[in-house]
Design a protein around this motif. Structure first.
Motif, PDB file in Angstrom:
ATOM      1  N   SER A   7       0.826  -1.203   0.000  1.00 26.27           N
ATOM      2  CA  SER A   7       0.000   0.000   0.000  1.00 26.27           C
ATOM      3  C   SER A   7       0.857   1.247   0.000  1.00 26.27           C
ATOM      4  O   SER A   7       0.583   2.218  -0.702  1.00 26.27           O
ATOM      5  N   LEU A   8       1.905   1.204   0.814  1.00 25.16           N
ATOM      6  CA  LEU A   8       2.779   2.372   0.911  1.00 25.16           C
ATOM      7  C   LEU A   8       3.448   2.641  -0.429  1.00 25.16           C
ATOM      8  O   LEU A   8       3.551   3.791  -0.862  1.00 25.16           O
ATOM      9  N   GLN A   9       3.852   1.557  -1.089  1.00 23.43           N
ATOM     10  CA  GLN A   9       4.498   1.697  -2.400  1.00 23.43           C
ATOM     11  C   GLN A   9       3.527   2.354  -3.385  1.00 23.43           C
ATOM     12  O   GLN A   9       3.871   3.284  -4.113  1.00 23.43           O
ATOM     13  N   LEU A  10       2.301   1.873  -3.355  1.00 23.60           N
ATOM     14  CA  LEU A  10       1.242   2.406  -4.216  1.00 23.60           C
ATOM     15  C   LEU A  10       1.006   3.898  -3.898  1.00 23.60           C
ATOM     16  O   LEU A  10       0.871   4.743  -4.793  1.00 23.60           O
ATOM     17  N   ALA A  11       0.990   4.202  -2.589  1.00 22.73           N
ATOM     18  CA  ALA A  11       0.735   5.573  -2.130  1.00 22.73           C
ATOM     19  C   ALA A  11       1.815   6.521  -2.634  1.00 22.73           C
ATOM     20  O   ALA A  11       1.518   7.586  -3.181  1.00 22.73           O
ATOM     21  N   MET A  12       3.070   6.105  -2.458  1.00 26.84           N
ATOM     22  CA  MET A  12       4.165   6.976  -2.869  1.00 26.84           C
ATOM     23  C   MET A  12       4.108   7.206  -4.384  1.00 26.84           C
ATOM     24  O   MET A  12       4.375   8.285  -4.881  1.00 26.84           O
ATOM     25  N   GLY A  13       3.700   6.149  -5.108  1.00 23.34           N
ATOM     26  CA  GLY A  13       3.549   6.267  -6.551  1.00 23.34           C
ATOM     27  C   GLY A  13       2.540   7.345  -6.902  1.00 23.34           C
ATOM     28  O   GLY A  13       2.796   8.202  -7.760  1.00 23.34           O
ATOM     29  N   LEU A  14       1.406   7.303  -6.232  1.00 25.11           N
ATOM     30  CA  LEU A  14       0.350   8.290  -6.492  1.00 25.11           C
ATOM     31  C   LEU A  14       0.829   9.711  -6.206  1.00 25.11           C
ATOM     32  O   LEU A  14       0.575  10.652  -6.961  1.00 25.11           O
ATOM     33  N   SER A  21      -6.500  13.472  -9.323  1.00 25.52           N
ATOM     34  CA  SER A  21      -7.626  13.405  -8.387  1.00 25.52           C
ATOM     35  C   SER A  21      -7.135  13.565  -6.953  1.00 25.52           C
ATOM     36  O   SER A  21      -7.796  14.169  -6.115  1.00 25.52           O
ATOM     37  N   LEU A  22      -5.950  13.020  -6.692  1.00 27.45           N
ATOM     38  CA  LEU A  22      -5.394  13.158  -5.346  1.00 27.45           C
ATOM     39  C   LEU A  22      -5.144  14.617  -4.990  1.00 27.45           C
ATOM     40  O   LEU A  22      -5.563  15.105  -3.937  1.00 27.45           O
ATOM     41  N   TRP A  23      -4.511  15.345  -5.905  1.00 27.39           N
ATOM     42  CA  TRP A  23      -4.166  16.732  -5.584  1.00 27.39           C
ATOM     43  C   TRP A  23      -5.395  17.640  -5.556  1.00 27.39           C
ATOM     44  O   TRP A  23      -5.432  18.622  -4.829  1.00 27.39           O
ATOM     45  N   ALA A  24      -6.433  17.262  -6.344  1.00 25.93           N
ATOM     46  CA  ALA A  24      -7.676  18.035  -6.276  1.00 25.93           C
ATOM     47  C   ALA A  24      -8.293  17.922  -4.892  1.00 25.93           C
ATOM     48  O   ALA A  24      -8.788  18.908  -4.322  1.00 25.93           O
ATOM     49  N   LYS A 198     -13.525   0.762   1.192  1.00 25.23           N
ATOM     50  CA  LYS A 198     -13.586   0.127  -0.128  1.00 25.23           C
ATOM     51  C   LYS A 198     -12.435  -0.854  -0.331  1.00 25.23           C
ATOM     52  O   LYS A 198     -12.473  -1.686  -1.220  1.00 25.23           O
ATOM     53  N   GLY A 199     -11.397  -0.669   0.438  1.00 24.58           N
ATOM     54  CA  GLY A 199     -10.238  -1.540   0.308  1.00 24.58           C
ATOM     55  C   GLY A 199      -9.142  -0.971  -0.570  1.00 24.58           C
ATOM     56  O   GLY A 199      -8.127  -1.615  -0.808  1.00 24.58           O
ATOM     57  N   ASP A 200      -9.322   0.268  -1.069  1.00 22.61           N
ATOM     58  CA  ASP A 200      -8.281   0.905  -1.881  1.00 22.61           C
ATOM     59  C   ASP A 200      -7.291   1.581  -0.950  1.00 22.61           C
ATOM     60  O   ASP A 200      -7.284   2.798  -0.759  1.00 22.61           O
ATOM     61  N   LEU A 201      -6.436   0.757  -0.355  1.00 21.58           N
ATOM     62  CA  LEU A 201      -5.554   1.286   0.692  1.00 21.58           C
ATOM     63  C   LEU A 201      -4.479   2.207   0.136  1.00 21.58           C
ATOM     64  O   LEU A 201      -3.954   3.062   0.836  1.00 21.58           O
ATOM     65  N   GLY A 202      -4.134   2.040  -1.138  1.00 24.78           N
ATOM     66  CA  GLY A 202      -3.104   2.889  -1.730  1.00 24.78           C
ATOM     67  C   GLY A 202      -3.502   4.348  -1.679  1.00 24.78           C
ATOM     68  O   GLY A 202      -2.769   5.195  -1.167  1.00 24.78           O
ATOM     69  N   MET A 203      -4.684   4.645  -2.202  1.00 24.99           N
ATOM     70  CA  MET A 203      -5.179   6.008  -2.207  1.00 24.99           C
ATOM     71  C   MET A 203      -5.325   6.532  -0.776  1.00 24.99           C
ATOM     72  O   MET A 203      -4.938   7.650  -0.460  1.00 24.99           O
ATOM     73  N   ALA A 204      -5.907   5.701   0.108  1.00 21.91           N
ATOM     74  CA  ALA A 204      -6.112   6.106   1.496  1.00 21.91           C
ATOM     75  C   ALA A 204      -4.785   6.458   2.153  1.00 21.91           C
ATOM     76  O   ALA A 204      -4.636   7.506   2.782  1.00 21.91           O
ATOM     77  N   LEU A 205      -3.819   5.599   1.960  1.00 19.13           N
ATOM     78  CA  LEU A 205      -2.528   5.826   2.605  1.00 19.13           C
ATOM     79  C   LEU A 205      -1.815   7.043   1.997  1.00 19.13           C
ATOM     80  O   LEU A 205      -1.167   7.817   2.705  1.00 19.13           O
ATOM     81  N   ALA A 206      -1.971   7.212   0.664  1.00 16.28           N
ATOM     82  CA  ALA A 206      -1.346   8.365   0.022  1.00 16.28           C
ATOM     83  C   ALA A 206      -1.870   9.658   0.638  1.00 16.28           C
ATOM     84  O   ALA A 206      -1.112  10.569   0.984  1.00 16.28           O
ATOM     85  N   LEU A 207      -3.187   9.717   0.791  1.00 17.71           N
ATOM     86  CA  LEU A 207      -3.779  10.912   1.384  1.00 17.71           C
ATOM     87  C   LEU A 207      -3.380  11.056   2.860  1.00 17.71           C
ATOM     88  O   LEU A 207      -3.171  12.158   3.354  1.00 17.71           O
ATOM     89  N   GLY A 208      -3.273   9.904   3.525  1.00 16.04           N
ATOM     90  CA  GLY A 208      -2.847   9.935   4.918  1.00 16.04           C
ATOM     91  C   GLY A 208      -1.465  10.550   5.055  1.00 16.04           C
ATOM     92  O   GLY A 208      -1.220  11.399   5.923  1.00 16.04           O
ATOM     93  N   VAL A 209      -0.569  10.131   4.147  1.00 17.50           N
ATOM     94  CA  VAL A 209       0.791  10.688   4.173  1.00 17.50           C
ATOM     95  C   VAL A 209       0.751  12.190   3.927  1.00 17.50           C
ATOM     96  O   VAL A 209       1.362  12.986   4.647  1.00 17.50           O
ATOM     97  N   VAL A 210      -0.005  12.608   2.893  1.00 21.70           N
ATOM     98  CA  VAL A 210      -0.095  14.039   2.586  1.00 21.70           C
ATOM     99  C   VAL A 210      -0.673  14.808   3.768  1.00 21.70           C
ATOM    100  O   VAL A 210      -0.186  15.871   4.151  1.00 21.70           O
ATOM    101  N   LEU A 211      -1.706  14.225   4.365  1.00 22.99           N
ATOM    102  CA  LEU A 211      -2.356  14.897   5.505  1.00 22.99           C
ATOM    103  C   LEU A 211      -1.380  15.113   6.651  1.00 22.99           C
ATOM    104  O   LEU A 211      -1.283  16.201   7.228  1.00 22.99           O
TER     105      LEU A 211
END
Lengths: 235, 258
Positions: A7-14, A21-24, A198-211
């Motif tokens: 998930s973390l790998q996915l998050a950093m990728g995003l 959509s993430l930055w919006a 939803k189980g999309d932990l990549g997006m969730a974690l990416a936003l968590g890191v940004v937050l």
């Protein structure tokens, strides 16, 4: 279910790929929370200063109430604002429900007691120091507020910071009045809640890191600015 | 009083304080102040008028600070009243007075911003703001530090600035509560010189002091307070040569025989 590492790998990728959509979502979060804190500051700082210098019956009770409201549960604030703004509520005609404006209103209500209560503390301390001096100059009571707010500018910065922290990390109120609508009212915290379920932990974690990074760096930047200018002014 | 340049001080001061031919009268009538059911201060009658420097002397807890705070209207008496120029000091009378506190009260701004703040409260016209600020900077010896944060000054400089701020309002009567109690001889010297010149120009000065030497240097008259009552009032010379009251006598001899 993917592991934390994946998930973390996915998050950093995003984050690094500058996913639109993430930055919006990040941008909307900042817009809502910073606007809310600005409004709460404009109302809460003078109000807190008023509580600090004015003497009127019921002042003590009012101060206790404002202090107690610092712990308002966000979901309850969200629910109250929802009832006010819903079609059958008193402000239904404004059609604000499920808009960023509604989220700003809810966050103003959440942040206002914090800013007001902390401002009162800051200003009351200064008032003790300056009261006789101002009296000697012929200024007393409410008329000392503008000067005291300026003298307390560094302490008040901290009060605003506390407000930013509260607003940006809050999920309950914006979820209820914003409705978490994609591209309209979806902010970092509500997205994290949704994507996790939803189980999309990549997006969730990416936003968590940004937050987390945002929360820490806004606080660090502002308190650094407050500290260095305070040192300059020997406040 | 050498190195300060007295002419220079007097010149700077005259840009802020006009030469006044006469000064209003401060009248204390039947004033009592109580705290926790004890009479802390009891002054049946007292009048201060004309030019000069009055120094209030007395032991700790005698009511000296209380007295000038009452005379400046910062606190209200439980009985009686204080008027200045026929106006109550808790109201309009205070506008013609100023006060310097024992611990200098300065705003969290630069030195010159502090002076401008005080000048604005003295309703100085905008056109004179700069020139008067400069005169007060010269007076307080802080020309080179005008952009420095006021609260980063040394104790002596802070008090000089506080005094300049008080004079910025061009008061007719100036109260000081032990202004030099924690200052070194140089700063004390400067403050005393400024007070001397201000009094010559026409600022009536009433100050609380703990230093007998300072009273001897500065005072035109001495008001001696003990136990909340005015025990003695005399020209400085007469007071130090032989006070009339028993209390003052004991106080003065206490200085010689510790």
């Amino acid at each position: 279910m993917t592991g934390f590492g994946d998930s973390l790998q996915l998050a950093m990728g995003l984050i690094l790929s500058g996913d639109e959509s993430l930055w919006a979502i990040v941008f909307l979060s900042l817009k809502v929370s910073l606007t809310a804190v600005a409004i709460a500051g404009l109302i809460g700082m003078p109000f807190g200063a008023f509580l600090a210098v004015a003497r009127f019956p019921g002042r003590g009770i009012l101060i206790v109430m404002v202090n107690a409201l610092m712990g308002l549960p966000p979901v309850v604030v969200g629910l109250s604002v929802y009832l006010m703004l819903s079609a059958s509520g008193p402000f239904g005609v404004l059609q604000l429900l499920y808009t960023p404006s509604a989220m700003i209103i809810a966050q103003v209500l959440l942040v206002l007691p914090i800013v007001a209560a902390l401002s009162r503390q800051v200003v009351e301390e200064l008032y003790g120091e300056y009261r006789e001096h101002f009296l000697s100059l012929g200024v007393a009571g409410v008329r000392t507020i503008p000067t005291l707010l300026w003298e307390g500018r560094f302490g008040l910065m901290t009060a605003l910071l506390a407000g930013v922290g509260r607003a940006i990390a809050e999920v309950g109120a914006v979820m209820i009045v914003g409705g978490n609508i994609n591209h309209v009212t979806r902010v970092m915290t509500t997205t994290i809640a949704l994507e996790t379920s939803k189980g999309d932990l990549g997006m969730a974690l990416a936003l968590g890191v940004v937050l987390i990074v945002l929360a820490i760096s806004i606080n660090a930047a502002m308190s650094f600015a407050a500290r260095s200018s305070a040192r300059y002014a020997y406040a | 009083m050498r190195d300060i340049g007295h002419e220079f001080l007097a010149q700077s001061l005259s840009k802020v304080i006009p030469l006044r031919p006469f000064l209003p009268e401060l009248i204390v009538k039947g004033v009592q102040y109580r705290a926790s059911d004890q009479v802390q201060l009891d002054i049946p009658t007292l009048s201060i008028s004309g030019r000069g420097i009055s120094v209030i002397l007395g032991p700790n807890g005698a009511g000296k600070s209380l007295m000038i705070r009452l005379m400046h209207g910062l606190i209200s008496p439980d009985a009686g009243q204080v008027t200045y120029d026929d106006l109550t000091v808790s109201g309009k009378g205070r506008a013609r007075q100023a006060m310097v506190f024992q611990k200098p009260v300065l705003l969290r701004r630069s030195v010159s911003a502090n002076l401008k703040f005080a000048l604005k409260f003295g309703s100085t016209p905008k056109s004179e703001l700069e020139s008067k600020t400069n005169a007060l900077l010269e007076l307080s010896g802080l020309v080179g530090k005008k952009n420095q944060a006021a609260r980063s000054l040394s104790g002596g400089e802070e008090q000089c600035l506080a005094l300049a701020c008080a004079l910025a309002r061009s008061p007719k009567m100036l109260f000081l509560d032990e202004p030099t109690s924690s200052l070194d001889p140089n700063a004390t010297h400067r403050i005393e010189a400024i007070l001397h010149h201000a009094s010559v120009l026409g600022v009536r000065i009433v100050m609380v002091s703990h230093s007998m030497a300072q009273a001897e240097r500065l005072a035109d008259e001495v008001l001696f307070i003990a136990g909340g009552k005015l025990r003695d009032r005399a020209k400085s010379q007469d007071f130090f040569n032989g006070p009339t009251s028993v209390e003052a006598h004991t106080f003065l001899s206490g200085r010689l025989v510790p």
